[in-house]
Enzyme design. Structure first.
Site, short mmCIF file in Angstrom:
data_model
loop_
_atom_site.label_atom_id
_atom_site.label_comp_id
_atom_site.label_asym_id
_atom_site.label_seq_id
_atom_site.Cartn_x
_atom_site.Cartn_y
_atom_site.Cartn_z
N LYS A 169 0.84 -1.20 0.00
CA LYS A 169 0.00 0.00 0.00
C LYS A 169 0.88 1.26 0.00
O LYS A 169 0.61 2.22 -0.75
CB LYS A 169 -0.92 -0.02 1.22
CG LYS A 169 -1.59 1.29 1.53
CD LYS A 169 -2.65 1.66 0.52
CE LYS A 169 -2.97 3.13 0.58
NZ LYS A 169 -4.31 3.49 0.30
N CYS A 192 -3.41 11.09 1.82
CA CYS A 192 -2.74 9.81 1.55
C CYS A 192 -1.36 10.04 0.95
O CYS A 192 -0.34 9.74 1.56
CB CYS A 192 -3.56 8.98 0.58
SG CYS A 192 -5.30 8.96 0.97
#
Ligand code: SAJ
Length: 405
Positions: free
Chosen positions: A210, A264
């Site tokens: 991720k 993010c």
């Protein structure tokens, strides 16, 4: 192990934000009995009324239907369930060090209500080894045999704001258990509502994957931003350069902009840097290049402003990217703040996706452009893309997104 989930129908989702709320309401409409937990009483009340506190296409309808069916309830505290999903924030604190306080607090909160046979899933984007070195020890200290009695896995969320409901179901999912049994139980759960492929690995690999995804984007955007600054020195259009370079079959450079925002991409690469500061040199530099774009844009405006006594500067856009209302970590907000604090001119701010802002008075973008000496385009919202070069005749246009043709 197969079939273990047949009886697992009660889910407790901790954190009702951009990931937790869509997940909780989706599961509610898929026949699960879902308890959504949040520390904010206002959020809990809003959801229990069948309303939403965040803007995401289709989410209001999904939440209303999950609440009306009786399958979704919100509360301040967790209670017994079969599956616990942690979807809390993982920001960074001073010195770009990961702040895992919300993950730790959420784990401590669920530890007393967990029972043998339960599955715990961390969905929050986290530094490598968080599942093993932060969550597992808290659960073990509460008396659970992690991996034996209680299954534990990291399954990073990968959805794009604006497309969350579609991507929650359609994207491939990475499932990384702290042991094989945990991976299998977690994979079985995701297969019940994900139409994409469910890819099994271990927890640390899932965490790293991720972070690698978002770091790839950040480094690629940094390259685009650096190219744009070099093009500016040469008096060349960077969007044309990148467009032409991308016609090569194996080149895909992303787009330059005023910097990288959101919760993010501007944060996750620091989680890799924090664990290996001496080795993660490219990743750190990319972050620094993207952050420095903010000062570069402010510098551009200041240079143009020197031509006027006190220019009117129209700043178009505050969101961190196009066609959303999310201002978190937005470079546009930082640029506007800096222009105001340095008193570069009279600043007019336009953001069509929000009705009001605590610090800036918002002006319609046509009005702002009409009044401006300098137009600073910060976000490529669809409303701004409809403007034409002719609208900026006799004005200075600084288009940080290449939106005006
Ligand atoms: N940006 C550029 N140039 C580009 C692309 C983006 O300057 O070519 C900027 C945007 O304007 C924005 C920032 O980067 O300020 C981030 O935008 P984004 O669209 O790349 O990403 P997010 O933050 O909306 O969502 C990302 C997604 N990751 C990827 O596309 C790899 C999403 O899939 C993740 O789930 C999400 O981060 C997350 O939660 O990690």
């Amino acid at each position: 192990m197969k079939g273990k989930l047949v009886a697992m129908k009660k889910v407790c989702v901790i954190g009702l934000g951009y990931i937790g709320l869509p997940t909780a309401s989706l599961l509610g409409t898929k026949g699960y009995e879902v308890l959504g937990v949040d520390v904010n009483p206002g959020v809990v009340d809003t959801i229990n009324r069948g309303e939403v506190h965040i803007v995401e296409p289709g989410l209001d309808i999904l939440v209303r239907s999950a609440i009306q069916s009786g399958n979704l309830t919100a509360a301040l505290e967790p209670s017994q369930a079969d599956i616990f999903i942690l979807a809390v924030s993982t920001p960074f604190k001073e010195g770009f060090q990961p702040d895992l306080s919300q993950v730790e607090a959420a784990t401590r909160k669920i530890a007393p209500v967990i029972r043998p046979g339960n599955l715990v899933i961390l969905e929050s984007t986290s530094p490598v080894k968080t599942t093993e070195e932060v969550i597992a020890p808290i659960l073990s200290a509460a008396g659970h045999k992690v991996g034996e009695d209680v299954f534990l896995a990291h399954c990073p969320e990968r959805v794009l704001p604006g497309r969350i409901l579609t991507e929650l179901v359609e994207n491939d999912r990475i499932v990384g258990g702290i042991n094989e049994a945990s991976s299998e139980v977690a994979a079985e759960f995701y297969r019940e509502f994900v139409s994409g492929e469910v890819l099994i690995t271990d927890a640390a690999t899932a965490e790293f994957s991720k972070l690698a995804e978002n770091t790839y984007r950040d480094v690629n955007i940094a390259l685009a931003n650096e190219i744009s600054m070099l093009c500016d020195i040469e008096g060349i259009n960077p969007w044309e350069v990148i467009g032409l370079a991308n016609r090569h079959p194996r080149v895909q450079i992303l787009q330059p902009g005023p910097g990288v925002g959101g919760h993010c991409i501007a944060i996750d690469p620091w989680f890799l840097v924090a664990r290996a500061p001496d080795e993660a040199r490219l990743i750190r530099t990319a972050r620094e290049v993207n952050d420095s774009k903010i000062d570069w844009v402010v510098g551009k405006v200041k240079t143009c402003a020197e031509r006027f006594k006190r220019p009117v500067i129209a700043c178009l856009g505050l969101a961190f990217k196009a066609d959303i209302d999310d201002l978190r970590e937005s470079p546009a907000v930082k640029i506007v703040d800096q222009l105001i604090s340095e008193d570069v001119g009279q600043i007019l701010v336009s953001e069509p996706n929000i009705s009001e802002h605590g610090r800036f008075t918002l002006v319609d973008h046509h009005e702002a452009v009409a009044q401006a000496d300098i137009v600073l385009l910060l976000v490529d919202h669809r409303e701004f893309k409809r403007l034409k070069a002719i609208d900026f005749k006799e004005k200075i246009l600084i288009d940080t997104r290449g939106a005006i043709r």
